[in-house]
Design a protein around this motif. Structure first.
Motif, PDB file in Angstrom:
ATOM      1  N   LEU A   1      -1.553  -6.561  -5.789  1.00 15.81           N
ATOM      2  CA  LEU A   1      -0.707  -5.640  -5.017  1.00 15.81           C
ATOM      3  C   LEU A   1      -1.002  -5.791  -3.524  1.00 15.81           C
ATOM      4  CD1 LEU A   1      -0.920  -2.357  -7.135  1.00 15.81           C
ATOM      5  CD2 LEU A   1       0.998  -3.947  -6.989  1.00 15.81           C
ATOM      6  N   THR A   2       0.040  -5.744  -2.716  1.00 13.16           N
ATOM      7  CA  THR A   2      -0.170  -5.919  -1.270  1.00 13.16           C
ATOM      8  C   THR A   2      -0.842  -4.704  -0.637  1.00 13.16           C
ATOM      9  OG1 THR A   2       2.140  -5.301  -1.030  1.00 13.16           O
ATOM     10  CG2 THR A   2       1.636  -7.615  -0.769  1.00 13.16           C
ATOM     11  N   SER A   3      -0.976  -3.633  -1.404  1.00 18.25           N
ATOM     12  CA  SER A   3      -1.685  -2.457  -0.874  1.00 18.25           C
ATOM     13  C   SER A   3      -3.199  -2.645  -0.941  1.00 18.25           C
ATOM     14  CB  SER A   3      -1.271  -1.217  -1.656  1.00 18.25           C
ATOM     15  OG  SER A   3      -1.405  -1.465  -3.034  1.00 18.25           O
ATOM     16  N   LEU A   4      -3.661  -3.689  -1.649  1.00 14.91           N
ATOM     17  CA  LEU A   4      -5.111  -3.912  -1.771  1.00 14.91           C
ATOM     18  C   LEU A   4      -5.628  -4.795  -0.641  1.00 14.91           C
ATOM     19  CD1 LEU A   4      -5.437  -4.564  -5.613  1.00 14.91           C
ATOM     20  CD2 LEU A   4      -6.246  -2.564  -4.364  1.00 14.91           C
ATOM     21  N   GLU A   5      -6.783  -4.421  -0.106  1.00 16.95           N
ATOM     22  CA  GLU A   5      -7.423  -5.246   0.929  1.00 16.95           C
ATOM     23  C   GLU A   5      -8.753  -5.752   0.385  1.00 16.95           C
ATOM     24  OE1 GLU A   5      -5.708  -3.190   4.963  1.00 16.95           O
ATOM     25  OE2 GLU A   5      -7.617  -2.478   4.174  1.00 16.95           O
ATOM     26  N   GLY A   6      -9.403  -6.605   1.186  1.00 19.18           N
ATOM     27  CA  GLY A   6     -10.684  -7.181   0.770  1.00 19.18           C
ATOM     28  C   GLY A   6     -11.694  -6.133   0.326  1.00 19.18           C
ATOM     29  N   ASN A   7     -11.814  -5.055   1.094  1.00 24.99           N
ATOM     30  CA  ASN A   7     -12.799  -4.027   0.760  1.00 24.99           C
ATOM     31  C   ASN A   7     -12.538  -3.372  -0.590  1.00 24.99           C
ATOM     32  OD1 ASN A   7     -14.583  -4.182   2.807  1.00 24.99           O
ATOM     33  ND2 ASN A   7     -13.499  -2.712   4.130  1.00 24.99           N
ATOM     34  N   ASP A   8     -11.250  -3.199  -0.896  1.00 31.30           N
ATOM     35  CA  ASP A   8     -10.911  -2.616  -2.199  1.00 31.30           C
ATOM     36  C   ASP A   8     -11.383  -3.543  -3.315  1.00 31.30           C
ATOM     37  OD1 ASP A   8      -9.348  -0.435  -1.039  1.00 31.30           O
ATOM     38  OD2 ASP A   8      -7.882  -1.981  -0.539  1.00 31.30           O
TER      39      ASP A   8
ATOM     40  N   VAL B   1       9.748 -17.265  -7.014  1.00 31.04           N
ATOM     41  CA  VAL B   1       8.985 -16.382  -6.135  1.00 31.04           C
ATOM     42  C   VAL B   1       9.912 -15.298  -5.582  1.00 31.04           C
ATOM     43  CG1 VAL B   1       7.705 -16.195  -3.979  1.00 31.04           C
ATOM     44  CG2 VAL B   1       7.289 -18.127  -5.478  1.00 31.04           C
ATOM     45  N   VAL B   2       9.511 -14.057  -5.817  1.00 34.23           N
ATOM     46  CA  VAL B   2      10.236 -12.900  -5.278  1.00 34.23           C
ATOM     47  C   VAL B   2       9.384 -12.329  -4.156  1.00 34.23           C
ATOM     48  CG1 VAL B   2      11.095 -10.578  -5.795  1.00 34.23           C
ATOM     49  CG2 VAL B   2      11.232 -12.378  -7.536  1.00 34.23           C
ATOM     50  N   THR B   3      10.004 -12.134  -2.997  1.00 32.34           N
ATOM     51  CA  THR B   3       9.243 -11.711  -1.827  1.00 32.34           C
ATOM     52  C   THR B   3       9.719 -10.387  -1.258  1.00 32.34           C
ATOM     53  OG1 THR B   3       8.889 -14.022  -1.286  1.00 32.34           O
ATOM     54  CG2 THR B   3       8.527 -12.471   0.474  1.00 32.34           C
ATOM     55  N   PRO B   4       8.869  -9.362  -1.331  1.00 32.04           N
ATOM     56  CA  PRO B   4       9.172  -8.107  -0.618  1.00 32.04           C
ATOM     57  C   PRO B   4       8.539  -8.174   0.787  1.00 32.04           C
ATOM     58  CG  PRO B   4       7.412  -7.742  -2.210  1.00 32.04           C
ATOM     59  CD  PRO B   4       7.656  -9.224  -2.157  1.00 32.04           C
ATOM     60  N   GLY B   5       8.579  -7.063   1.495  1.00 37.35           N
ATOM     61  CA  GLY B   5       7.985  -7.066   2.835  1.00 37.35           C
ATOM     62  C   GLY B   5       8.845  -7.843   3.812  1.00 37.35           C
ATOM     63  N   ILE B   6      10.163  -7.680   3.709  1.00 37.34           N
ATOM     64  CA  ILE B   6      11.101  -8.397   4.581  1.00 37.34           C
ATOM     65  C   ILE B   6      11.558  -7.463   5.694  1.00 37.34           C
ATOM     66  CG2 ILE B   6      13.342  -9.561   4.679  1.00 37.34           C
ATOM     67  CD1 ILE B   6      11.327 -11.091   2.973  1.00 37.34           C
ATOM     68  N   ARG B   7      11.430  -7.923   6.922  1.00 39.37           N
ATOM     69  CA  ARG B   7      11.880  -7.129   8.063  1.00 39.37           C
ATOM     70  C   ARG B   7      12.658  -8.033   9.022  1.00 39.37           C
ATOM     71  NH1 ARG B   7      11.218  -3.821   5.077  1.00 39.37           N
ATOM     72  NH2 ARG B   7       9.796  -2.043   5.067  1.00 39.37           N
TER      73      ARG B   7
ATOM     74  N   VAL C   1      13.864  -0.247  11.268  1.00 38.68           N
ATOM     75  CA  VAL C   1      12.708   0.396  10.643  1.00 38.68           C
ATOM     76  C   VAL C   1      11.536   0.339  11.617  1.00 38.68           C
ATOM     77  CG1 VAL C   1      11.166   0.403   8.656  1.00 38.68           C
ATOM     78  CG2 VAL C   1      13.509  -0.416   8.416  1.00 38.68           C
ATOM     79  N   GLY C   2      10.968   1.517  11.903  1.00 35.58           N
ATOM     80  CA  GLY C   2       9.843   1.562  12.832  1.00 35.58           C
ATOM     81  C   GLY C   2       8.572   1.122  12.148  1.00 35.58           C
ATOM     82  N   LYS C   3       7.475   1.706  12.542  1.00 29.02           N
ATOM     83  CA  LYS C   3       6.203   1.359  11.919  1.00 29.02           C
ATOM     84  C   LYS C   3       6.206   1.916  10.496  1.00 29.02           C
ATOM     85  CE  LYS C   3       1.416   1.769  13.429  1.00 29.02           C
ATOM     86  NZ  LYS C   3       1.015   0.585  12.713  1.00 29.02           N
ATOM     87  N   ASP C   4       6.019   1.060   9.510  1.00 31.61           N
ATOM     88  CA  ASP C   4       5.986   1.567   8.148  1.00 31.61           C
ATOM     89  C   ASP C   4       4.826   0.938   7.394  1.00 31.61           C
ATOM     90  OD1 ASP C   4       6.861  -0.942   7.220  1.00 31.61           O
ATOM     91  OD2 ASP C   4       8.948  -0.383   7.435  1.00 31.61           O
ATOM     92  N   ASP C   5       4.840   1.081   6.064  1.00 32.58           N
ATOM     93  CA  ASP C   5       3.671   0.642   5.300  1.00 32.58           C
ATOM     94  C   ASP C   5       3.669  -0.841   4.950  1.00 32.58           C
ATOM     95  OD1 ASP C   5       5.786   0.772   3.584  1.00 32.58           O
ATOM     96  OD2 ASP C   5       4.779   1.956   2.049  1.00 32.58           O
ATOM     97  N   GLN C   6       4.702  -1.565   5.309  1.00 33.68           N
ATOM     98  CA  GLN C   6       4.723  -2.999   5.015  1.00 33.68           C
ATOM     99  C   GLN C   6       3.969  -3.726   6.117  1.00 33.68           C
ATOM    100  OE1 GLN C   6       5.504  -4.285   2.314  1.00 33.68           O
ATOM    101  NE2 GLN C   6       7.414  -3.544   1.440  1.00 33.68           N
ATOM    102  N   LYS C   7       2.919  -4.469   5.748  1.00 32.53           N
ATOM    103  CA  LYS C   7       2.110  -5.124   6.772  1.00 32.53           C
ATOM    104  C   LYS C   7       2.366  -6.623   6.856  1.00 32.53           C
ATOM    105  CE  LYS C   7      -1.509  -1.665   6.791  1.00 32.53           C
ATOM    106  NZ  LYS C   7      -1.357  -1.004   5.474  1.00 32.53           N
ATOM    107  N   ARG C   8       2.437  -7.244   5.685  1.00 34.67           N
ATOM    108  CA  ARG C   8       2.546  -8.710   5.700  1.00 34.67           C
ATOM    109  C   ARG C   8       4.035  -9.070   5.653  1.00 34.67           C
ATOM    110  NH1 ARG C   8      -1.145 -10.621   1.189  1.00 34.67           N
ATOM    111  NH2 ARG C   8      -1.619 -12.399   2.503  1.00 34.67           N
TER     112      ARG C   8
END
Ligand code: C5P
Length: 241
Positions: A118-125, A178-184, A190-197
């Motif tokens: 999941l893209t919500s997970l980071e290295g620390n998680d 390959v299905v790709t979300p996180g498209i801007r 859309v202002g600052k939101d939760d999509q990072k990559r």
């Protein structure tokens, strides 16, 4: 032949049947598939899938991200595929055996896409969860490990960020979807939101994405149809260049 709209997935990320149907009616001629996620499916149930089927054109991406013991996932998948679903999603965490048993027991031909990380997970998680340092330090390594596993199990493809598309395509071949979300889009409101990559529709298709998921840039636009047409214009440019 695949046209621009066949690359576009619109997520019905709304809480009610009425709102979802409003978007289906508005966008049914402009998108390839509608994505139904947990919120909408838990709220309104299979009747939303019927509403999409009745458009006669758009496909259904049932994004329930199954993750449970094999018997439960197999039966849930069979129930989903009986609704005429084109794609559904299964987590990789249960291992290759589960993915394979889902893919092999598939009378309706629903395609299985594997959720890698999941893209919500980071290295620390990942560290907290006990993953090896090589994955904590480079999540792409873990995405690739799981994408390979999904391919070996017979899945049709994976969901991954635009930053990983090229790598997955280069190693696992052009037929592995390959299905790709996180498209801007660059013009998106859309202002600052939760999509990072994030990447643009044009970049995603250029990198080899078979589908892009575009939600808020269309929903937040003053004129959603115009925004959709702009996205389609970018896709068209990328596939004809
Ligand atoms: O374009 P927007 O950010 O609104 O799209 C959000 C959709 O993309 C949601 O339906 C979400 O489930 C999906 N998604 C995501 N990141 C992932 C996988 C799916 O945002 N890694």
């Amino acid at each position: 032949m695949k046209g621009a709209k066949d690359y576009l997935i619109f997520p019905l990320d709304v809480p009610t049947y009425e709102e979802a149907v409003r978007y289906i009616e508005l966008l049914k001629e402009h998108v390839g598939l509608f994505k139904v996620g947990l919120e909408l499916f838990v709220s309104v149930g299979p009747k939303i899938l019927r509403a999409i089927r009745e458009t006669g054109g758009a496909g259904i991406f049932l994004d329930l991200k199954f993750h449970d013991i094999p018997a439960t996932v197999k039966n849930a998948f069979l129930a989903a595929s009986a609704h005429g679903v084109t794609y559904t999603t299964v987590h990789c965490d249960e291992g290759k055996g589960l993915l394979r048993s889902v893919v092999e027991n598939n009378p309706s031909g629903t395609k299985v896409l594997a959720v890698t990380v999941l893209t919500s997970l980071e290295g620390n998680d990942l560290k907290e969860l006990g993953y090896l340092d090589r994955y904590v330090n480079d999540i792409t390594e873990l995405v690739m490990l799981r994408a390979r596993m999904a391919k070996e199990a017979g899945c049709s493809g994976v969901v991954c960020s635009g930053l990983e598309v090229e790598k997955v395509k280069a190693e696992l071949g052009k037929d592995f979807l390959v299905v790709t979300p996180g498209i801007r889009p660059a013009w998106s409101l859309v202002g600052k939101d939760d999509q990072k990559r994030i990447i643009t529709p044009h970049q995603a298709i250029k990198r080899g994405a078979d589908y892009i998921v575009v939600g808020r840039p269309i929903r937040a636009a003053e004129k959603p149809i115009e925004a959709t047409e702009r996205v389609l214009g970018e896709i068209e440019m990328a596939i004809t260049e």
